[in-house]
Scaffold this motif. Sequence first.
Motif, short mmCIF file in Angstrom:
data_model
loop_
_atom_site.label_atom_id
_atom_site.label_comp_id
_atom_site.label_asym_id
_atom_site.label_seq_id
_atom_site.Cartn_x
_atom_site.Cartn_y
_atom_site.Cartn_z
N SER A 30 0.82 -1.21 0.00
CA SER A 30 0.00 0.00 0.00
C SER A 30 0.86 1.26 0.00
O SER A 30 0.60 2.21 -0.75
CB SER A 30 -0.94 0.00 1.21
OG SER A 30 -1.96 -0.97 1.05
N THR A 31 1.88 1.27 0.83
CA THR A 31 2.77 2.44 0.88
C THR A 31 3.42 2.69 -0.47
O THR A 31 3.48 3.83 -0.95
CB THR A 31 3.86 2.23 1.95
OG1 THR A 31 3.24 2.10 3.23
CG2 THR A 31 4.82 3.40 1.98
N LEU A 32 3.88 1.63 -1.13
CA LEU A 32 4.48 1.80 -2.44
C LEU A 32 3.44 2.23 -3.47
O LEU A 32 3.73 3.07 -4.33
CB LEU A 32 5.16 0.50 -2.89
CG LEU A 32 6.38 0.06 -2.08
CD1 LEU A 32 7.09 -1.09 -2.79
CD2 LEU A 32 7.36 1.20 -1.86
N ALA A 33 2.22 1.70 -3.40
CA ALA A 33 1.17 2.10 -4.33
C ALA A 33 0.91 3.60 -4.24
O ALA A 33 0.81 4.30 -5.26
CB ALA A 33 -0.12 1.32 -4.04
N HIS A 34 0.84 4.11 -3.01
CA HIS A 34 0.56 5.53 -2.83
C HIS A 34 1.71 6.39 -3.35
O HIS A 34 1.49 7.42 -4.00
CB HIS A 34 0.31 5.82 -1.34
CG HIS A 34 -0.74 4.95 -0.74
ND1 HIS A 34 -0.85 4.74 0.62
CD2 HIS A 34 -1.73 4.21 -1.31
CE1 HIS A 34 -1.86 3.92 0.86
NE2 HIS A 34 -2.40 3.59 -0.29
N ASN A 59 -2.01 8.13 4.88
CA ASN A 59 -0.74 8.42 4.22
C ASN A 59 -0.74 9.75 3.50
O ASN A 59 0.31 10.37 3.32
CB ASN A 59 -0.36 7.29 3.25
CG ASN A 59 0.15 6.06 3.97
OD1 ASN A 59 0.43 6.09 5.17
ND2 ASN A 59 0.25 4.95 3.25
N PHE A 60 -1.92 10.18 3.05
CA PHE A 60 -2.02 11.49 2.39
C PHE A 60 -2.54 12.58 3.32
O PHE A 60 -2.84 13.68 2.88
CB PHE A 60 -2.92 11.38 1.15
CG PHE A 60 -2.29 10.68 -0.01
CD1 PHE A 60 -1.37 11.34 -0.82
CD2 PHE A 60 -2.59 9.36 -0.30
CE1 PHE A 60 -0.77 10.69 -1.89
CE2 PHE A 60 -2.00 8.70 -1.37
CZ PHE A 60 -1.10 9.38 -2.17
N ASN A 61 -2.67 12.22 4.61
CA ASN A 61 -3.15 13.18 5.61
C ASN A 61 -4.48 13.79 5.21
O ASN A 61 -4.69 15.00 5.29
CB ASN A 61 -2.10 14.29 5.84
CG ASN A 61 -2.36 15.04 7.13
OD1 ASN A 61 -3.00 14.53 8.06
ND2 ASN A 61 -1.89 16.29 7.19
N GLN A 62 -5.40 12.92 4.78
CA GLN A 62 -6.71 13.37 4.33
C GLN A 62 -7.78 12.57 5.08
O GLN A 62 -7.58 11.38 5.39
CB GLN A 62 -6.88 13.13 2.83
CG GLN A 62 -5.85 13.83 1.97
CD GLN A 62 -6.45 14.90 1.10
OE1 GLN A 62 -7.66 15.10 1.07
NE2 GLN A 62 -5.60 15.61 0.38
N LYS A 83 -8.85 15.90 -3.48
CA LYS A 83 -7.68 16.43 -4.18
C LYS A 83 -6.44 16.37 -3.29
O LYS A 83 -6.44 16.87 -2.16
CB LYS A 83 -7.96 17.89 -4.57
CG LYS A 83 -7.07 18.43 -5.67
CD LYS A 83 -7.54 17.93 -7.01
CE LYS A 83 -6.81 18.69 -8.13
NZ LYS A 83 -7.11 18.11 -9.45
N CYS A 84 -5.38 15.75 -3.79
CA CYS A 84 -4.11 15.71 -3.07
C CYS A 84 -3.12 16.72 -3.63
O CYS A 84 -2.46 17.44 -2.89
CB CYS A 84 -3.52 14.31 -3.13
SG CYS A 84 -4.51 13.03 -2.34
N THR A 85 -2.98 16.73 -4.95
CA THR A 85 -2.14 17.71 -5.64
C THR A 85 -2.87 18.09 -6.92
O THR A 85 -3.98 17.61 -7.18
CB THR A 85 -0.75 17.14 -6.00
OG1 THR A 85 -0.91 16.12 -7.00
CG2 THR A 85 -0.07 16.53 -4.78
N ASP A 86 -2.24 18.94 -7.73
CA ASP A 86 -2.88 19.35 -8.98
C ASP A 86 -3.21 18.15 -9.87
O ASP A 86 -4.22 18.13 -10.56
CB ASP A 86 -1.98 20.32 -9.74
CG ASP A 86 -1.92 21.69 -9.08
OD1 ASP A 86 -2.80 21.97 -8.25
OD2 ASP A 86 -0.98 22.46 -9.38
N ASN A 87 -2.33 17.14 -9.86
CA ASN A 87 -2.51 15.99 -10.76
C ASN A 87 -2.93 14.71 -10.05
O ASN A 87 -3.09 13.69 -10.71
CB ASN A 87 -1.21 15.71 -11.52
CG ASN A 87 -0.98 16.68 -12.67
OD1 ASN A 87 -1.94 17.16 -13.26
ND2 ASN A 87 0.27 16.98 -12.96
N ASN A 143 3.82 11.32 9.57
CA ASN A 143 3.53 12.71 9.21
C ASN A 143 2.43 12.84 8.16
O ASN A 143 2.03 13.95 7.83
CB ASN A 143 4.79 13.40 8.68
CG ASN A 143 5.86 13.54 9.73
OD1 ASN A 143 5.58 13.49 10.92
ND2 ASN A 143 7.10 13.69 9.28
N GLY A 144 1.97 11.70 7.62
CA GLY A 144 0.99 11.76 6.54
C GLY A 144 1.56 12.41 5.29
O GLY A 144 0.92 13.21 4.63
#
Length: 414
Positions: free
Chosen positions: A163-167, A196-199, A226-230, A363-364
């Motif tokens: 999972s960590t690698l997938a993200h 992991n994305f702190n969401q 939304k995590c980043t622009d892409n 830290n997410g």
Amino acid sequence: MPDRTDPAERVIAPVPRITIQAFCETQDVAAVIESAAEDRRMQKAHLKVQMGGAAAATEAFRSAPTPNVLLIEMHGGRTNPLAQLDSLAEVCDAGTKVVVIGHVNDVLLYRDFIRRGVSEYLIAPIDPVTVIAAISDLFAEPGAEPLGRTVAVVGAKGGVGASTLAHNIAWAIARDHAVSTVIADLDVAFGTAGLNFNQDPPQGVAEALFAPERIDANFVDRLLSKCTDNLSLLAAPATLDRTNDFGEGAFDGLIDILRGMVPCIVLDVPHVWTAWSRKMVIGADEILVVAAPELASLRNARNLFDLLRQARPNDRPPRLVLNQVAMPRRPEIAAAEFAKALDVTAAAVVPFDPALFGAAANNGQMLAELQTNSRITEILSELGGAVTGRAETKKARPTLLEPILAKLARRKAS
């Protein structure tokens, strides 16, 4: 004629629920079409192969309706193909699409076929993927955007960091290769993508699963965070208020919608073996099998590779990712020996770095946010480029100090 030089390199849409009949003149072409019928992208279609070519097809449909698609093999040197096609047209229903498989590379003949209503002309020898691509293209909407590529990431066993690698791979695809990407956490009960994305999105994959009648592009778009622009996240609720005994096709509608929305979907597939998880892995365009360099991972990875090779004979083999390599004081199977046992070359070998991975998890954050130029982030960026067909990694923007440092290095070398 249409360019089908390497259809295996493109994403081919699954063939819809249609009827297909093939009338062949040679056993070689018949065998290829029968192989295509077993492909994962042909699961919904019903395909029947017969011998006799255009003459047998004409006779068969004098008193029977024609299927949605007719595949007709024609030997131009043996008979008059245009005359055979004209005879077939007299018994062919208006809605039937005809694909001719010929043995003559002749532009004039191709144009004559097209003028007579032939939808596609393939030149033998053919392969199963070319046949599937030709049929799939017949039902593609004119001017439609290419389908998004699905990348399934699955662990050979629990705890190997899949999972960590997938993200982080999804992050790299979006950031380093500028590809709009969705990371879909399919572990409804225990998913970690939100952490992991702190969401902490109020909605996610569960809403789509438990209300399939509502699924459309607008509904799915509202579920994305939304995590980043892409990069967008389709999070799992990580709650145990209901069981997750989904049917085999539970995720089909959701994945179909996502493939029409973004160029890349990374599927974080949990380490379970159910009808739906098996279908998600087998049906993906690219598969990453994450393993640790130890015996249980090797046994499970071998089982996975054997199954996937058998179930996906016309696809690229799964890619092996070895994670947590060189853990201090742990006996390990060497990466080369591990890969050799699976008859593959490892796509990536990720070294054990508990400080980096632990800090990112707590830290997410993504690994690249903590160490932009670390070897691990480079490995995952290169892997993201490989699974999306973008082998070249987008280099980081140079800093103001780089020209000065480069000049000092040249002076030292001289």
